[in-house]
Design a protein around this motif. Structure first.
Motif, PDB file in Angstrom:
ATOM      1  N   THR A  51       0.826  -1.203   0.000  1.00  0.00           N
ATOM      2  CA  THR A  51       0.000   0.000   0.000  1.00  0.00           C
ATOM      3  C   THR A  51       0.861   1.254   0.000  1.00  0.00           C
ATOM      4  O   THR A  51       0.560   2.229  -0.714  1.00  0.00           O
ATOM      5  N   LEU A  52       1.933   1.247   0.766  1.00  0.00           N
ATOM      6  CA  LEU A  52       2.824   2.412   0.804  1.00  0.00           C
ATOM      7  C   LEU A  52       3.472   2.660  -0.554  1.00  0.00           C
ATOM      8  O   LEU A  52       3.729   3.808  -0.927  1.00  0.00           O
ATOM      9  N   LYS A  53       3.741   1.581  -1.294  1.00  0.00           N
ATOM     10  CA  LYS A  53       4.292   1.743  -2.635  1.00  0.00           C
ATOM     11  C   LYS A  53       3.304   2.431  -3.566  1.00  0.00           C
ATOM     12  O   LYS A  53       3.708   3.095  -4.520  1.00  0.00           O
ATOM     13  N   MET A  54       2.009   2.272  -3.296  1.00  0.00           N
ATOM     14  CA  MET A  54       0.978   2.888  -4.119  1.00  0.00           C
ATOM     15  C   MET A  54       0.747   4.353  -3.785  1.00  0.00           C
ATOM     16  O   MET A  54       0.293   5.123  -4.627  1.00  0.00           O
ATOM     17  N   LEU A  55       1.032   4.745  -2.554  1.00  0.00           N
ATOM     18  CA  LEU A  55       0.685   6.076  -2.076  1.00  0.00           C
ATOM     19  C   LEU A  55       1.263   7.204  -2.936  1.00  0.00           C
ATOM     20  O   LEU A  55       0.534   8.158  -3.263  1.00  0.00           O
ATOM     21  N   PRO A  56       2.546   7.172  -3.312  1.00  0.00           N
ATOM     22  CA  PRO A  56       3.064   8.257  -4.170  1.00  0.00           C
ATOM     23  C   PRO A  56       2.322   8.368  -5.501  1.00  0.00           C
ATOM     24  O   PRO A  56       2.055   9.472  -5.976  1.00  0.00           O
ATOM     25  N   PHE A  57       1.980   7.217  -6.102  1.00  0.00           N
ATOM     26  CA  PHE A  57       1.223   7.236  -7.346  1.00  0.00           C
ATOM     27  C   PHE A  57      -0.135   7.918  -7.145  1.00  0.00           C
ATOM     28  O   PHE A  57      -0.575   8.717  -7.973  1.00  0.00           O
ATOM     29  N   LEU A  58      -0.797   7.556  -6.068  1.00  0.00           N
ATOM     30  CA  LEU A  58      -2.115   8.130  -5.799  1.00  0.00           C
ATOM     31  C   LEU A  58      -2.037   9.628  -5.569  1.00  0.00           C
ATOM     32  O   LEU A  58      -2.888  10.387  -6.052  1.00  0.00           O
ATOM     33  N   PHE A  59      -1.027  10.070  -4.823  1.00  0.00           N
ATOM     34  CA  PHE A  59      -0.884  11.505  -4.558  1.00  0.00           C
ATOM     35  C   PHE A  59      -0.640  12.268  -5.859  1.00  0.00           C
ATOM     36  O   PHE A  59      -1.292  13.286  -6.132  1.00  0.00           O
ATOM     37  N   VAL A  60       0.290  11.767  -6.678  1.00  0.00           N
ATOM     38  CA  VAL A  60       0.573  12.422  -7.956  1.00  0.00           C
ATOM     39  C   VAL A  60      -0.669  12.422  -8.840  1.00  0.00           C
ATOM     40  O   VAL A  60      -0.959  13.398  -9.535  1.00  0.00           O
TER      41      VAL A  60
END
Length: 313
Positions: A12-21
């Protein structure tokens, strides 16, 4: 179970930057900033091909991004399908690290990349052609802050205003807005955290399922499916909305438990977590089931066609 929780958290943490961008991008698009001009490529003629090429990148965040962009009307149905079909998650990385000869690695990865890109682009363009009246991205809304800058203009005179606004449609206001910090940072961060929380729950749930069932049993189930039942079983595994399903498919192929065509069938149907984004919109359940059905049918067709080709030649 602690390992399952940690794996779910790390994924999930790996996904967080993608989601924010992604949410920053959505705000920029919806408020007609300079980013809005090149972003027309997201719904242009080359969009399905670009979407398919993007989906091939072995990261599980792109399908989620595509789902969110589609829900906001910023990409077409064809582009969404192209990304979903091309998505491989970590399957290619698993094959690259598997104990296979380098010739078989290159052949397997090459076939998967070429076939998925061709299928993704073809399905994307076909969907946009068939549903062009309903699949085209909704027009971007008018800027919420249009000319609400708090600075004064003198309109008391009878002559025309001295500013030319014709060229301002896609430009960021150069003035500092009190809400810019909230609009382009806090709001995207909040949305990203909300989606990440839902993804964490799903990752933990399916991680627990795989833990309880056992990866060995899943692999054994695939291996024992039989030549002509493998595509069906592989597609069922691929439909599990989790990165682990693509890993299981790739690992099973690497140990000889699946044919390449059957593995490809499951990977075509697999969208990572992208399909969950669509199903969050419960009102569009018919559309969501149609997308899921199309991916399932295409995966099965690819699997059986590939197996038949290998049997004949």
């Amino acid at each position: 179970m602690l390992d399952v929780a940690l794996d779910a958290l790390l994924d999930t943490l790996k996904m967080l930057p993608f989601l924010f961008v992604l949410y920053v991008l959505i705000e920029l698009l919806e408020h007609r900033t300079r980013v809005g001009v090149p972003s027309r490529a997201l719904s242009g003629k080359a969009a399905p091909l670009i979407g398919g090429a993007t989906g091939l990148i072995p990261l599980c965040g792109f399908s989620v991004m595509a789902g969110k962009l589609f829900e906001r009307g910023l990409i077409t149905l064809g582009t969404l399908l192209a990304v979903f079909i091309a998505t491989n998650d970590e399957a290619l990385l698993v094959l690259a690290l598997a104990e296979l000869s380098w010739q078989r690695k290159l052949l397997s990865i090459g076939v998967i990349l070429v076939v998925k890109l061709v299928l993704a682009a073809a399905a994307g363009y076909l969907a946009d052609f068939l549903f062009r009246g309903r699949a085209v991205a909704a027009p971007l809304p008018a800027p919420a802050h249009e000319h609400e800058h708090g600075h004064e203009h003198d309109h008391d005179h009878g002559h025309a205003h001295g500013h030319d606004h014709e060229n301002e449609e896609f430009h960021v206001c150069e003035h500092k807005h009190e809400g810019a910090w909230t609009l382009y940072f806090l709001s995207p961060l909040l949305h990203a955290l909300q989606v990440a929380a839902a993804i964490l729950v799903v990752n933990f749930a399916f991680g627990t399922l795989f833990f309880l069932v056992g990866e060995e049993r899943v692999v054994g189930f695939l291996e024992g499916a039989g030549y002509w039942f493998q595509p069906l079983v592989a597609v069922l595994v691929g439909l599990v909305p989790n990165c682990a399903s693509s890993v299981v498919l790739a690992e099973t192929y690497a140990v000889g438990g699946l044919t390449l065509a059957s593995c490809l069938a499951g990977l075509v149907a697999n969208t990572g977590l992208g399909i969950l984004v669509l199903f969050q919109n419960a009102k569009a359940w018919k559309r969501n089931l149609a997308v899921l059905g199309a991916l399932t049918a295409l995966g099965i067709a690819v699997g059986y066609a590939g197996n038949a080709f290998m049997l004949l030649f």
